[in-house]
Write a protein that holds these residues in place. Structure first.
Motif, PDB file in Angstrom:
ATOM      1  N   TYR A   1       0.344  -1.251  -0.286  1.00  0.00           N
ATOM      2  CA  TYR A   1      -0.008  -0.213  -0.313  1.00  0.00           C
ATOM      3  C   TYR A   1       1.111   1.363  -0.200  1.00  0.00           C
ATOM      4  N   TYR A   2       2.007   0.900   0.635  1.00  0.00           N
ATOM      5  CA  TYR A   2       2.603   2.525   0.772  1.00  0.00           C
ATOM      6  C   TYR A   2       3.549   2.699  -0.655  1.00  0.00           C
ATOM      7  N   ILE A   3       3.961   1.529  -1.053  1.00  0.00           N
ATOM      8  CA  ILE A   3       4.074   1.567  -2.470  1.00  0.00           C
ATOM      9  C   ILE A   3       3.491   2.334  -3.688  1.00  0.00           C
ATOM     10  N   SER A   4       2.589   2.037  -3.158  1.00  0.00           N
ATOM     11  CA  SER A   4       1.053   2.472  -4.692  1.00  0.00           C
ATOM     12  C   SER A   4       0.646   4.240  -4.028  1.00  0.00           C
ATOM     13  N   ASN A   5       1.347   4.470  -3.375  1.00  0.00           N
ATOM     14  CA  ASN A   5       1.214   5.593  -2.600  1.00  0.00           C
ATOM     15  C   ASN A   5       2.546   6.683  -3.681  1.00  0.00           C
ATOM     16  N   LEU A   6       3.198   6.505  -3.280  1.00  0.00           N
ATOM     17  CA  LEU A   6       4.849   6.554  -4.088  1.00  0.00           C
ATOM     18  C   LEU A   6       4.188   7.744  -5.161  1.00  0.00           C
ATOM     19  N   GLY A   7       4.955   8.887  -5.047  1.00  0.00           N
ATOM     20  CA  GLY A   7       4.641  10.019  -6.164  1.00  0.00           C
ATOM     21  C   GLY A   7       4.136  10.550  -6.177  1.00  0.00           C
ATOM     22  N   ASN A   8       2.584   9.915  -5.366  1.00  0.00           N
ATOM     23  CA  ASN A   8       0.879  10.212  -5.855  1.00  0.00           C
ATOM     24  C   ASN A   8       0.478  11.930  -5.883  1.00  0.00           C
ATOM     25  N   ASP A   9       0.262  12.941  -6.194  1.00  0.00           N
ATOM     26  CA  ASP A   9       0.608  14.241  -7.197  1.00  0.00           C
ATOM     27  C   ASP A   9      -0.807  14.603  -5.845  1.00  0.00           C
ATOM     28  N   ARG A  10      -1.609  14.073  -5.665  1.00  0.00           N
ATOM     29  CA  ARG A  10      -3.477  14.513  -5.257  1.00  0.00           C
ATOM     30  C   ARG A  10      -2.154  14.928  -3.658  1.00  0.00           C
ATOM     31  N   PHE A  11      -1.082  14.526  -3.107  1.00  0.00           N
ATOM     32  CA  PHE A  11      -1.171  15.352  -1.857  1.00  0.00           C
ATOM     33  C   PHE A  11      -0.177  16.528  -1.963  1.00  0.00           C
ATOM     34  N   LYS A  12      -0.321  17.665  -0.848  1.00  0.00           N
ATOM     35  CA  LYS A  12       0.694  18.195  -1.105  1.00  0.00           C
ATOM     36  C   LYS A  12       1.870  18.689  -0.970  1.00  0.00           C
ATOM     37  N   GLU A  13       1.937  17.678   0.254  1.00  0.00           N
ATOM     38  CA  GLU A  13       2.986  17.322   0.945  1.00  0.00           C
ATOM     39  C   GLU A  13       3.491  16.109   0.744  1.00  0.00           C
ATOM     40  N   ASN A  14       4.687  15.419   1.122  1.00  0.00           N
ATOM     41  CA  ASN A  14       5.851  14.535   1.304  1.00  0.00           C
ATOM     42  C   ASN A  14       5.067  13.393   2.468  1.00  0.00           C
ATOM     43  N   LEU A  15       3.508  12.865   2.037  1.00  0.00           N
ATOM     44  CA  LEU A  15       3.553  12.254   2.781  1.00  0.00           C
ATOM     45  C   LEU A  15       4.164  10.498   2.875  1.00  0.00           C
ATOM     46  N   TYR A  16       4.497  10.409   1.687  1.00  0.00           N
ATOM     47  CA  TYR A  16       4.928   8.849   1.783  1.00  0.00           C
ATOM     48  C   TYR A  16       6.630   9.499   1.028  1.00  0.00           C
ATOM     49  N   PRO A  17       7.577   9.127   2.066  1.00  0.00           N
ATOM     50  CA  PRO A  17       8.784   9.073   1.569  1.00  0.00           C
ATOM     51  C   PRO A  17       9.171   8.638   0.300  1.00  0.00           C
ATOM     52  N   GLU A  18      10.635   8.725  -0.336  1.00  0.00           N
ATOM     53  CA  GLU A  18      11.015   8.384  -1.655  1.00  0.00           C
ATOM     54  C   GLU A  18      11.485   7.147  -0.764  1.00  0.00           C
ATOM     55  N   LEU A  19      11.686   5.993  -1.580  1.00  0.00           N
ATOM     56  CA  LEU A  19      12.290   4.191  -0.749  1.00  0.00           C
ATOM     57  C   LEU A  19      12.605   4.205  -2.658  1.00  0.00           C
ATOM     58  N   ILE A  20      14.265   3.615  -2.095  1.00  0.00           N
ATOM     59  CA  ILE A  20      15.265   3.280  -3.182  1.00  0.00           C
ATOM     60  C   ILE A  20      15.243   1.462  -3.646  1.00  0.00           C
ATOM     61  N   GLY A  21      13.463   1.330  -2.573  1.00  0.00           N
ATOM     62  CA  GLY A  21      13.739  -0.606  -2.643  1.00  0.00           C
ATOM     63  C   GLY A  21      12.820  -0.755  -1.959  1.00  0.00           C
ATOM     64  N   ALA A  22      12.211  -2.432  -1.956  1.00  0.00           N
ATOM     65  CA  ALA A  22      11.180  -2.986  -1.108  1.00  0.00           C
ATOM     66  C   ALA A  22      11.405  -4.079  -1.143  1.00  0.00           C
ATOM     67  N   VAL A  23      10.662  -4.660   0.077  1.00  0.00           N
ATOM     68  CA  VAL A  23      11.482  -6.581  -0.811  1.00  0.00           C
ATOM     69  C   VAL A  23       9.926  -6.743   0.273  1.00  0.00           C
TER      70      VAL A  23
END
Length: 339
Positions: free
Chosen positions: A163-185
């Motif tokens: 779910y976190y991944i699905s919100n990355l880069g979501n421009d609906r948010f005015k602020e960076n609510l989901y900080p960038e990741l370098i990868g996920a396992v």
């Protein structure tokens, strides 16, 4: 950095915070863990205060620097943030994987979601939702992790990571609510559609196993049976005395359900991320009693990758007798992530 030290004791308290200029009161019960996890050398326990005012337990183990340790542009070691699944807490990562990965040069942070481990317990029937748990993880990363981390999730924790991944880069948010990741396992993760498909497949193909897994997890049968706990989470080679210790930790660190499963399944599948460039490792266990091969395949196909299935390990890959097998696969993947 918004980290606060503290000791969890049994008490009820109220906190107020402001949300869009409105005062909101949250009542919570502090967890009182009767079977504490004793930290290993180099580990510390902190409590991160969330926007709600509730405190989230974090077990931290920073990278161990040796004479031969090198960290430059060609040897980058991203921080690792670990998210547990149902009936677990931060301790499940601290036993083996935090020492292993910190020794390999990574700063490690294992979170206990609300209502689990020594984190505060919200006044509700369940600990949270997919959305609130993911936001809590994001808030911790935003306030405490200085560079983009790799986010690792196990079982239902893997679904939270999705779910976190699905919100990355979501421009609906005015602020960076989901900080960038370098990868996920995703480790033995519940697939994007949830656990309902797993349950139905078991019912039709393995009815006895379906009864066992339902009794073990939904009815918490694993809490009173060493043999069932072992069959559900571990390899049959694990000694009973070790299983009993983990059984006690599971029982005491998960006093309220992680989710309302009916509401959770109604909100699934997680949104797709067709244009994401995020690198994802989907890791499964060959002897997993909970997540079957079809569930592993579903998750891998969702992210357009090939799943890696580790032989001779069970669902709790990070605690099992051969815990190093999965850790080595992840470490190899991490080395190729940047270099």
């Amino acid at each position: 950095m918004s980290m606060t030290m503290g000791i969890c004791v049994s008490s009820t308290f109220k906190v107020c915070y402001y949300n869009h200029n409105k005062a909101v009161t949250v009542t919570a019960q502090k967890m009182s863990v009767r079977v504490p996890y004793n930290l290993k050398e180099g580990q510390s326990r902190i409590f991160h205060k969330l926007p709600s005012g509730l405190n989230m337990e974090v077990i931290v183990q920073k990278k161990k620097k040796t004479r031969n340790f090198v960290e430059d542009e060609n040897h980058y070691h991203p921080p690792l943030v670990f998210v547990h699944g149902s009936y677990h807490a931060a301790w499940c990562w601290a036993q083996h994987w935090l020492p292993f990965f910190s020794q390999s040069g990574h700063d490690c942070y294992a979170l206990s979601l609300l209502g689990q481990g020594e984190s505060d317990e919200p006044v509700d029937s369940v600990a949270g939702t997919l959305q609130t748990h993911a936001r809590d993880v994001a808030d911790f990363i935003h306030r405490n992790v200085q560079s983009p981390p790799v986010l690792l999730g196990h079982s239902f924790g893997g679904l939270i990571v999705q779910y976190y991944i699905s919100n990355l880069g979501n421009d609906r948010f005015k602020e960076n609510l989901y900080p960038e990741l370098i990868g996920a396992v995703l480790v033995c993760s519940v697939p994007p559609s949830g656990n309902s498909g797993l349950v139905w497949r078991y019912l039709f193909s393995k009815p006895v196993a379906a009864f066992k897994v339902t009794y073990s997890l939904a009815a918490k049968g694993f809490q009173s049976s060493i043999s069932l706990c072992k069959e559900t989470f571990f390899s049959d080679t694990m000694e009973d005395r070790v299983v009993k210790r983990y059984q006690e930790l599971m029982k005491e660190s998960s006093r309220m359900p992680l989710f309302d499963l009916r509401k959770l399944n109604a909100s699934l599948p997680v949104p797709s991320v067709p244009n994401s460039s995020l690198k994802v490792l989907v890791l499964g266990a060959n002897d997993d009693f909970i997540v079957d091969a079809e569930g592993l395949k579903e998750t891998a196909e969702f992210y357009g990758v090939s799943a890696v299935c580790v032989e001779a390990v069970a669902h709790d890959m990070m605690l099992d007798t051969s815990w190093e097998k999965g850790a080595e696969v992840i470490l190899s993947w991490l080395k190729g992530l940047i270099n």
